[in-house]
Scaffold this active site. Structure first.
Site, PDB file in Angstrom:
ATOM      1  N   GLU A  80       0.888  -1.435   0.050  1.00  0.00           N
ATOM      2  CA  GLU A  80       0.147   0.073   0.000  1.00  0.00           C
ATOM      3  C   GLU A  80       0.837   1.286   0.063  1.00  0.00           C
ATOM      4  OE1 GLU A  80      -3.601   1.819   2.623  1.00  0.00           O
ATOM      5  OE2 GLU A  80      -2.110   0.489   3.622  1.00  0.00           O
ATOM      6  N   LYS A 179     -10.396   0.680  -1.489  1.00  0.00           N
ATOM      7  CA  LYS A 179     -10.272   0.461   0.160  1.00  0.00           C
ATOM      8  C   LYS A 179     -11.541   1.004   0.688  1.00  0.00           C
ATOM      9  CE  LYS A 179      -7.194   1.184   4.034  1.00  0.00           C
ATOM     10  NZ  LYS A 179      -5.874   1.856   4.580  1.00  0.00           N
ATOM     11  N   CYS A 212      -4.902  -3.267   4.044  1.00  0.00           N
ATOM     12  CA  CYS A 212      -4.424  -2.890   5.617  1.00  0.00           C
ATOM     13  C   CYS A 212      -5.441  -2.810   6.397  1.00  0.00           C
ATOM     14  CB  CYS A 212      -3.636  -1.185   5.286  1.00  0.00           C
ATOM     15  SG  CYS A 212      -2.637  -0.736   6.615  1.00  0.00           S
TER      16      CYS A 212
END
Length: 499
Positions: A80, A179, A212
Site C-alpha cells: 500500500e 479500500k 491494510c
C-alpha cells in the site's frame, strides 16, 4: 445411445486433461518496499513532477518484479502507498491519481495506453506484468468525476479512492479494489459506495483482495473468505507496528491461520515510522516472513503455496474457541489484580509470581485461563496474564476480546502492556484459552526479538487452546488469543460502512 455416450466421454476426457494440467501449487512473491517519498508540500505539484516521483518507485518495483519472475513467481504483491507514499491532503494527492476503469472493460493498458485517458502508471504496471508473464498487484490512486446530479459528490467534483489493481500475466486489468475501511489519517480519499468484495480466478486458485486497515473488519476481510470461499488473499499494507499485540507479522500470520487461507502480505519499509513486516502465510504454517528494523532497504520474499489449500490433507480443522475454557474450572488466586493499557485499551492483569502456575483472569464476559511452567523464575523479568473485553475506540472503533500472556517492559507492574523487544525467561509448557463469544480469534506466539515461534513448538487445539507441544523451552515475548466480535461493532467501522 452411442451418440449420447461419445460426447460425454469427450467431455470427461477434456476435464481430466484440464485437471491434469492444473498445478497443485504456485509460487508467490511479496516485496517490502522502502518507498521514495515526495517532499511535503501544501501546494499540489504538477502531473509531470508527480509522475517523476512515481517512476522512481516503479524503477525499484520493476527490479523486484523482474527478479521474482526470473525465480518462477506466478504473482507478486507490492505494498500500500508503494508508488507515491502517504503524507497528502486531498488536493496534493490529486496529481498522482489516474482514472482506473472497471476490469469488465477487458483492457490491457500496455497495448491500449490511451483508451481511458492519461494512464502512464497503469501502462507501466501492465507492461511489467505482460513482459515478465507474472500477475502484478499494486496500490495506486483512482479518481472519478461526479456532478450535481450526484447528491454525495464532494465539493471539488470528484471521488478519490485508495485502490489496489491486479494485472494478469498478459497485462490485462483483472481486479480493481477500492479500500473500504480507511484509516483515520487518510483524509485524501473517499469511502467507496461500491461493493467491498473483489475476487478473481486464476489458473492457480481463487483470490480475494483488500488493504491494510480492512483486516480489522468483517467486511470485506472475513466476509470475502466466508462468502466467496477464496483460496488466497492479496494484502497490500502500510502497517505501523504497535507492540505488543499489533505487530504486522504476528497479526497477519495469525489471521491467515484463523481464517484458513493463504495470505500474501506486502508491507512498506520505513523504520523511522516502525513500518516493516511482510510475509507469505499458509493456513497451516508460516512460509516466509521479513521483519527488519535495522536496515533501510527493501526485501523480496518468495514461497510455494498450495493452489487450493482446502483440499489438502493438512488443512486445519475448525476451532471451537471457547470449548475448553467454558468447561474448565477457574483457577482461584488471592493475588491482587491490576490494570494496564495496551493501545489505549484497559486490560485487567494478574502477575505470574511463581515458576509454575495456573491462573484465571476475567473482564466482563471473557475469562482467560493459563497454565504454564518456566525453566526458572527470573527476578529481573515480570510476566502478566491479561484480559480485555470491550470496544476499542481510538483510530477506529471495533469490539475486542483478548487473552494475553506478556512480558512487562520492566519489573514495575505499571509497564505491563508497554512495548518490549527481548525476553530471557523461557517457558517449557503453556496453555492459554478463553471463554470467547466469537469464532474469529487470531492466535499469536511471539518470541524474543519479535520472532515467530515455529509451528513444531506449539499447536492450536480444536477445543480452543494455544499450547506448547515440543518440550522445547521458548523465550516468550507475548502470546495472545486476539478475538474480534464483529456483531458488537458500531454500525460504521472507522468511517466505512458496516452491517
Amino acid at each position: 445411445m452411442a451418440t449420447a455416450w461419445f460426447p460425454t466421454c469427450v467431455i470427461v476426457l477434456a476435464i481430466c486433461i484440464l485437471d491434469g494440467g492444473a498445478s497443485d501449487t504456485f509460487k508467490a512473491a511479496v516485496y517490502e518496499h522502502a518507498v521514495i517519498l515526495p517532499n511535503r508540500t501544501e501546494i499540489p505539484v504538477s502531473q509531470k513532477d508527480a509522475l517523476m516521483l512515481m517512476n522512481k518507485n516503479l524503477d525499484v518495483l520493476e527490479k523486484a518484479i523482474k527478479l521474482a519472475a526470473k525465480q518462477g513467481a506466478d504473482i507478486i504483491v507490492t505494498p500500500e502507498d508503494g508508488v507515491y507514499g502517504w503524507d497528502f491532503t486531498r488536493e496534493t494527492i490529486y496529481p498522482y491519481l489516474e482514472d482506473i476503469p472497471d476490469p469488465q472493460e477487458n483492457w490491457i493498458p500496455c497495448t491500449e495506453a490511451h483508451r481511458f485517458g492519461r494512464t502512464p502508471v497503469q501502462k507501466r504496471l501492465s507492461c511489467l506484468a505482460r513482459e515478465n508473464s507474472i500477475y502484478v498487484v499494486a496500490n495506486i490512486g483512482d479518481k472519478k468525476e461526479c456532478g450535481a446530479n450526484d447528491p454525495t459528490c464532494p465539493p471539488d467534483g470528484r471521488y478519490q479512492y485508495n485502490t489496489n489493481v491486479v494485472f494478469d500475466s498478459d497485462g490485462k486489468l483483472v481486479a480493481r479494489y477500492h479500500k473500504y475501511n480507511l484509516f483515520a489519517t487518510e483524509v485524501q480519499f473517499n469511502f467507496p459506495k461500491d461493493s467491498p468484495y473483489v475476487t478473481f480466478d486464476t489458473p492457480f486458485g481463487k483470490f480475494g483482495i483488500f488493504t491494510c486497515f480492512d483486516i480489522f473488519s468483517y467486511e470485506p476481510a472475513a466476509a470475502v473468505v466466508d462468502k466467496f470461499q477464496v483460496d488466497s488473499i492479496l494484502y497490500p499494507t502500510a502497517w505501523y507496528n504497535t507492540l505488543p499485540l499489533l505487530s504486522a507479522v504476528p497479526f497477519h500470520s495469525a489471521w491467515a491461520r484463523a481464517m484458513r487461507v493463504n495470505l500474501l502480505s506486502a508491507n512498506t519499509h520505513n523504520t523511522r515510522m516502525h513500518m516493516t513486516g511482510s510475509g507469505i502465510y499458509a493456513p497451516e504454517a508460516v512460509k516466509v516472513y521479513h521483519y527488519d528494523m535495522e536496515t533501510k532497504s527493501g526485501q523480496l520474499l518468495l514461497s510455494e503455496l498450495k493452489t487450493r489449500p482446502r483440499l489438502s490433507s493438512d488443512y486445519p480443522a475448525v476451532v471451537d474457541w471457547s470449548s475448553y475454557a467454558k468447561s474448565a474450572k477457574p483457577f482461584i488466586s488471592d493475588q491482587p489484580k491490576f490494570h494496564g493499557s495496551i493501545y489505549f485499551d484497559e486490560f485487567t492483569f494478574i502477575e505470574l509470581t511463581k515458576e509454575t502456575g495456573n491462573y484465571t483472569i476475567c473482564q466482563k464476559e471473557l475469562c482467560c485461563h493459563l497454565s504454564y511452567k518456566m525453566s526458572e523464575k527470573r527476578t529481573d523479568e515480570v510476566y502478566a496474564l491479561g484480559a480485555f473485553d470491550g470496544l476499542h475506540i481510538v483510530e477506529g472503533q471495533y469490539y475486542l476480546q483478548i487473552c494475553t500472556l506478556l512480558k512487562c517492559q520492566t519489573t514495575d507492574l505499571k509497564t505491563c502492556g508497554e512495548p518490549v523487544g527481548s525476553a530471557f525467561t523461557r517457558f517449557e509448557e503453556f496453555s492459554l484459552s478463553g471463554t470467547f463469544n466469537t469464532r474469529y480469534v487470531f492466535p499469536q506466539l511471539v518470541l524474543s526479538g519479535t520472532q515467530l515461534a515455529h509451528e513444531q513448538h506449539y499447536e492450536v487445539s480444536n477445543d480452543g487452546r494455544l499450547k506448547s507441544r515440543s518440550g522445547v523451552s521458548l523465550p516468550v515475548l507475548v502470546m495472545a488469543l486476539y478475538g474480534r466480535v464483529f456483531e458488537k461493532d458500531p454500525h460504521r467501522l472507522g468511517q466505512g460502512d458496516h452491517p
